[in-house]
Design an enzyme around this catalytic site. Structure first.
Site, PDB file in Angstrom:
ATOM      1  N   GLN A   1       0.866  -1.171   0.000  1.00 43.26           N
ATOM      2  CA  GLN A   1       0.000   0.000   0.000  1.00 43.26           C
ATOM      3  C   GLN A   1       0.904   1.222   0.000  1.00 43.26           C
ATOM      4  O   GLN A   1       1.410   1.637   1.040  1.00 43.26           O
ATOM      5  CB  GLN A   1      -0.929  -0.028   1.219  1.00 43.26           C
ATOM      6  CG  GLN A   1      -1.769  -1.310   1.303  1.00 43.26           C
ATOM      7  CD  GLN A   1      -2.878  -1.355   0.262  1.00 43.26           C
ATOM      8  OE1 GLN A   1      -3.706  -0.447   0.184  1.00 43.26           O
ATOM      9  NE2 GLN A   1      -2.891  -2.395  -0.570  1.00 43.26           N
TER      10      GLN A   1
ATOM     11  N   GLY B   1     -11.830   3.279   3.906  1.00 45.27           N
ATOM     12  CA  GLY B   1     -10.914   2.384   3.200  1.00 45.27           C
ATOM     13  C   GLY B   1      -9.961   3.115   2.261  1.00 45.27           C
ATOM     14  O   GLY B   1     -10.053   4.331   2.060  1.00 45.27           O
ATOM     15  N   HIS B   2      -9.100   2.355   1.628  1.00 43.14           N
ATOM     16  CA  HIS B   2      -8.074   2.971   0.771  1.00 43.14           C
ATOM     17  C   HIS B   2      -8.686   3.556  -0.506  1.00 43.14           C
ATOM     18  O   HIS B   2      -9.656   3.058  -1.031  1.00 43.14           O
ATOM     19  CB  HIS B   2      -6.939   1.999   0.447  1.00 43.14           C
ATOM     20  CG  HIS B   2      -7.325   0.693  -0.167  1.00 43.14           C
ATOM     21  ND1 HIS B   2      -6.423  -0.320  -0.330  1.00 43.14           N
ATOM     22  CD2 HIS B   2      -8.499   0.223  -0.632  1.00 43.14           C
ATOM     23  CE1 HIS B   2      -7.030  -1.344  -0.890  1.00 43.14           C
ATOM     24  NE2 HIS B   2      -8.273  -1.052  -1.084  1.00 43.14           N
ATOM     25  N   ASN B   3      -8.074   4.653  -0.929  1.00 42.43           N
ATOM     26  CA  ASN B   3      -8.441   5.334  -2.176  1.00 42.43           C
ATOM     27  C   ASN B   3      -9.795   6.044  -2.122  1.00 42.43           C
ATOM     28  O   ASN B   3     -10.248   6.578  -3.135  1.00 42.43           O
ATOM     29  CB  ASN B   3      -8.467   4.354  -3.364  1.00 42.43           C
ATOM     30  CG  ASN B   3      -7.225   3.501  -3.429  1.00 42.43           C
ATOM     31  OD1 ASN B   3      -6.121   4.002  -3.224  1.00 42.43           O
ATOM     32  ND2 ASN B   3      -7.393   2.219  -3.679  1.00 42.43           N
TER      33      ASN B   3
ATOM     34  N   SER C   1     -11.994   2.706  -2.461  1.00 41.40           N
ATOM     35  CA  SER C   1     -12.240   3.313  -3.763  1.00 41.40           C
ATOM     36  C   SER C   1     -13.648   3.874  -3.926  1.00 41.40           C
ATOM     37  O   SER C   1     -14.046   4.225  -5.047  1.00 41.40           O
ATOM     38  CB  SER C   1     -11.940   2.328  -4.902  1.00 41.40           C
ATOM     39  OG  SER C   1     -10.597   1.897  -4.830  1.00 41.40           O
TER      40      SER C   1
END
Lengths: 343, 343, 343
Positions: A196, A237-239, A257
């Site tokens: 990541q 969460g990521h993004n 995302s």
């Protein structure tokens, strides 16, 4: 502070005679003769009976019903009045600048003028802390972070390396920013971690509640827009990208995302699935899970989330089902049995 | 790194002429001329229009539609390719071994070769930390813990006494392992705490997300199998056993004494009731609550959880109910009123 | 400890001959010849086959079915027996009083007799810690807090300024008490923070699970009553009042200004909306959201929460809907088509 001065401050109308000296604000059932009590919602009208406050701050729409034995300050919006009044009545304790001798400041770290760093805080190599910002006890700022000016970081917050936090933002105890996102690829019966390597950028005037976690981007950036307010125990969460001034209540989860627009409200315990887009000004009304895009301005709820009105109607009808079955049976009995049973 | 070398590394096919030098990976909408962008899902095809990456990593199934003005690397699985490529393009900073002078190491603790222990970490009496493992700043390891080799413990993690963590596992900021489970017996209007004397054993190659909590066994052991991946803010109750390679997404709750099989997926915000068994390879598809055992390989969702297809069908029908009521009323009108109303 | 002595201690009946020496308690599938195994639920009867414990603690209602080759101790309530027995078999390690030299004690703080304060704990100015209380490593107690006697605070807990905690309470790792509540007023496209100036008062004999967050009052007080037990990752909003001996399971969220009665049970992942009242002894049975007041003693579930029996019935009927649609269609076919289609 005289009630008349408070009335001026909150742009309210003082009524009922007298101009008592007020030293605090308290709920109706706890207010004493030096306290300003307040009444913003009709459901609390019944509390007036036993109340003995020094004065009452009351919403104009309730003014007629709010019969009390004390002076009243009538305003349009009680909460706005409190937002103006409270900083006057309860001034924040002055914070002395300074670096506690136990703080560990990494090589090349830059601390702005007037910063305060409390006991056992750790600032990583090459990180920059803007002027007048405060790092509480036991805060850990990783290497290469950038914290803006006038930021308040409460105790036990972790910034993973490279995280950026904008001016005037507030991070509560136990917030984790820039955590590795949840990314793996399947491989021979197991899972291989996808590194990541993305960033985590928090805007200005953001507030993030206790024990909330924000993952860093897997490759791009996780971005929290200016003025976003996030409650306790939220997962981002990521993004994920969150537009300006969006409100996220406690225990919401936003999967990787997802893109949340500006001025959105995600109510408590709502969940947003990965890669979903929620349009500007939309509201997710309660617990549940959003599994399809939500248009701007829409109100959705339930699992899977649907337009809230539809969801409520469906719920309401659901509870009429036993009756419907009865009616259907009655209809069937009136018809030739054989043919129905043929079906 | 030349695009051709990247193509070899990820077992992809370089197309479109040219062999640019690539220095990073970036999402389509942010990629510059030295970046490799990537396209794994059809929903992001529209981002191609404005994109100007140095090269595009693209899934074979989308290769025909993905028209770009730059070289392309075509692979079967974009995410697998990234998992292979990212460690090359973004090598982890070398970690120097060493014990920070502020770390507190209890009597009888054993530290393996090459461990790194950061500022203010505390290692309890008699605990063992395996070779090359890293304890971040402010980590607290209780007495009598056993941490394997090559383990990464991020800042602010707590290990209660006696916790075991297997080799190569990763614990993110704020993880709490070996917490007392929630166990009481009723007694004269109150509750008496049942001492929680069991263990907490985390396998090898496990990753546990930020602020996740894992209770110790009440009497036996709470066990997380090898290769299990747990996201942020998850709760694992006492005596739970989780089989190898199971995936648990953010904010899931697993109540006490539940048994989760191997290769299970619990999607975000799912809940599993106490003493429930979930068979190998099963999936719980979204928020909701599992109140009965789930067979191996099944896909369940909803509250109470049911086979996912049934749940989706029931949900879909639910939204047709208002129409059904209309139709039923129409039928009733065609029949002798008296007899229906007799019902 | 002899089985006969254990039988006396738990007020049980020793049966089956022999009086083995018992050194621990273990689950049926892990118990060895020196262990007491236990059987409290019929669903674990099948574990008896392979079990070889030294003795079996068994519920009277299962005694007839529980055929084993070892002495048995028959009791009415296995869990109560364990609560009595475990402190004898697993005595808590004695805790030495003392202040670790790295602890930072603020000016004017008062520490009672026999307190223990571990490494790197920080106690704010003017705070009082009662006799025999224990602050784990890295605990941060803000200014002006009052912690009672015999309180156990596990590592990494944060008390914001002014928090009060009653005697004998237990706070697990990562608990945050007295956090600013989520309060804003809208203003020119953004949100202005309403200062959170209220208190946070935790009663006596309260236990609060890991990473749980409790907000301070906005103006009044957030109050957790005596004997309340709260599990991990729970969110309690500002101004919430929780009556004595209420039980709150993991990941529950209670929004601001909700009032929860005495002896209430909120099951895992339940949500309670703002300003809601839940009467004494009520139960919220599972995940879902409570959006209207719940009367004393009632059992509610679902979203929006309804009486649990109604909710279960509605859920059950929901899965019969496809069949109902078929039957309705059959009925329609028997009737003159034209008139139905007129509808």
């Amino acid at each position: 502070v005289r009630a008349s001065i408070i009335a001026d401050l909150v742009e309210g109308r003082l009524e009922g005679g007298g101009d008592p000296d007020i030293t605090g604000v308290a709920p109706l059932d706890r207010a004493g003769p030096r306290d300003l009590a307040f009444l913003a919602q009709a459901r609390y009208l019944s509390y007036l009976a036993g109340a003995r406050p020094g004065a009452l701050l009351v919403a104009a729409k309730l003014a007629e019903q709010a019969i009390v034995d004390c002076p009243r300050i009538v305003v349009r919006d009680v909460h706005r009045a409190l937002a103006l009044l409270l900083p006057e009545l309860y001034p924040e304790a002055a914070v002395e600048a300074g670096i506690h001798p136990t703080a560990v400041i990494g090589p090349g770290a830059e601390l702005g003028a007037g910063v305060r760093i409390d006991a056992y805080a750790v600032v990583g190599a090459g990180s920059r802390i803007g002027g007048r910002s405060r790092l509480g006890a036991h805060v850990v700022v990783g290497d290469g972070c950038v914290v803006g000016e006038d930021v308040i970081v409460h105790p036990h917050v972790t910034l993973y390396p490279g995280v950026q936090v904008g001016d005037r933002s507030i991070l509560h105890g136990g917030v984790r920013l820039g955590v590795d996102g949840f990314g793996y690829v399947h491989e021979r019966g197991g899972h291989r971690k996808v590194p990541q390597v993305g960033g985590c950028v928090i805007g200005r005037d953001v507030e993030i509640g206790a024990n909330t976690t924000v993952d860093r981007g897997s490759i791009g950036v996780t971005e929290i827009g200016d003025g976003v307010k996030i409650d306790n125990l939220v997962h981002i969460g990521h993004n994920v990208r969150i537009g300006e001034h969006t409100i996220i209540i406690a225990q919401v989860g936003v999967s990787g995302s997802a893109t949340i627009g500006r001025g959105v409200t995600l109510a408590g315990q709502a969940g947003v699935n990965g890669h979903i887009r929620i349009g500007d000004g939309a509201t997710i009304a309660g617990p549940g899970g959003v599994f399809s895009n939500v248009p701007a301005g829409a109100v959705y709820s339930g699992y899977p989330a649907r337009p809230h009105k539809e969801a409520l109607r469906a719920q309401a009808v659901l509870f009429r089902l036993p009756e419907l079955i009865k009616r259907l049976r009655a209809v069937e009995r009136l018809l030739p049995a054989k043919e129905v049973s043929d079906e």
